[in-house]
Design a protein around this motif. Structure first.
Motif, PDB file in Angstrom:
ATOM      1  N   GLY A   1     -77.691  85.057 -29.960  1.00 12.46           N
ATOM      2  CA  GLY A   1     -76.609  84.454 -29.834  1.00 12.46           C
ATOM      3  C   GLY A   1     -75.448  84.311 -28.826  1.00 12.46           C
ATOM      4  N   CYS A   2     -76.486  83.412 -28.041  1.00 10.44           N
ATOM      5  CA  CYS A   2     -75.393  83.495 -26.404  1.00 10.44           C
ATOM      6  C   CYS A   2     -74.984  82.340 -25.567  1.00 10.44           C
ATOM      7  N   GLU A   3     -73.984  82.225 -26.114  1.00  9.16           N
ATOM      8  CA  GLU A   3     -73.035  80.862 -25.602  1.00  9.16           C
ATOM      9  C   GLU A   3     -72.807  81.068 -23.810  1.00  9.16           C
ATOM     10  N   ALA A   4     -72.334  79.904 -23.303  1.00  6.47           N
ATOM     11  CA  ALA A   4     -72.017  79.555 -21.827  1.00  6.47           C
ATOM     12  C   ALA A   4     -70.571  77.874 -21.905  1.00  6.47           C
ATOM     13  N   ASP A   5     -69.592  78.794 -21.293  1.00  4.61           N
ATOM     14  CA  ASP A   5     -68.584  77.430 -21.794  1.00  4.61           C
ATOM     15  C   ASP A   5     -68.783  76.143 -20.889  1.00  4.61           C
TER      16      ASP A   5
ATOM     17  N   PHE B   1     -68.031  81.502 -18.067  1.00  6.53           N
ATOM     18  CA  PHE B   1     -67.666  81.996 -18.680  1.00  6.53           C
ATOM     19  C   PHE B   1     -68.970  82.050 -19.702  1.00  6.53           C
ATOM     20  N   LEU B   2     -69.717  83.854 -20.414  1.00  8.90           N
ATOM     21  CA  LEU B   2     -70.673  83.846 -21.284  1.00  8.90           C
ATOM     22  C   LEU B   2     -69.431  84.921 -21.862  1.00  8.90           C
ATOM     23  N   SER B   3     -70.158  84.539 -23.276  1.00  7.02           N
ATOM     24  CA  SER B   3     -70.246  85.085 -25.014  1.00  7.02           C
ATOM     25  C   SER B   3     -71.632  85.057 -25.736  1.00  7.02           C
TER      26      SER B   3
END
Length: 136
Positions: free
Chosen positions: A65-69, A126-128
């Protein structure tokens, strides 16, 4: 050879279970923890963990579940593994590119405190990550 419906159902259920179990490698026998990442920037660090080096298992980090802005979305995150060295600079144990899955750093072959650091994210600032598993 004819396979009965119960045998076929059992085989399908067994294959599905095997597939589900192998999604997150569980090779590390000494220890592990689970967490998540919210809005990390480059140079953010994970919590520390103690590795007794009782086993020859690899140290690994799993992301899901990786997201970058950034506009290109998430493609990868570069993670550096560090060993804490009291009274001296921490020891670099290697950098791995995580494509939102599992990365191994090999057996650190040394007992001590460890952590990982975000060194690059493919897009944005940003990384989430919804799910993080660290195992050693």
């Amino acid at each position: 050879m004819k396979i009965g419906s119960k045998s076929l159902a059992g085989a399908v259920a067994g294959a599905a279970l095997l597939g589900a179990v192998s999604v997150i490698p569980a090779h590390a026998a000494e220890g592990w923890f689970e967490s998540h990442i919210d809005s990390w920037r480059v140079q953010n660090e994970s919590r520390r963990w103690w590795d007794n080096n009782d086993t020859w298992d690899y140290t690994g980090i799993y992301f899901a579940g990786c997201e970058a802005d950034g506009g290109d979305g998430f493609r990868f995150a570069d993670l550096r593994l560090w060993k804490v060295v009291d009274g001296a600079p921490d020891r670099d144990k290697g950098n791995e590119r995580n494509y939102c899955g599992w990365v191994d750093y090999g057996d650190p072959n040394s007992r001590g405190n460890y952590y990982f650091e975000l060194t690059d994210v493919s897009s944005g600032s940003f990384l989430s990550v919804d799910y993080v598993k660290v195992a050693w």
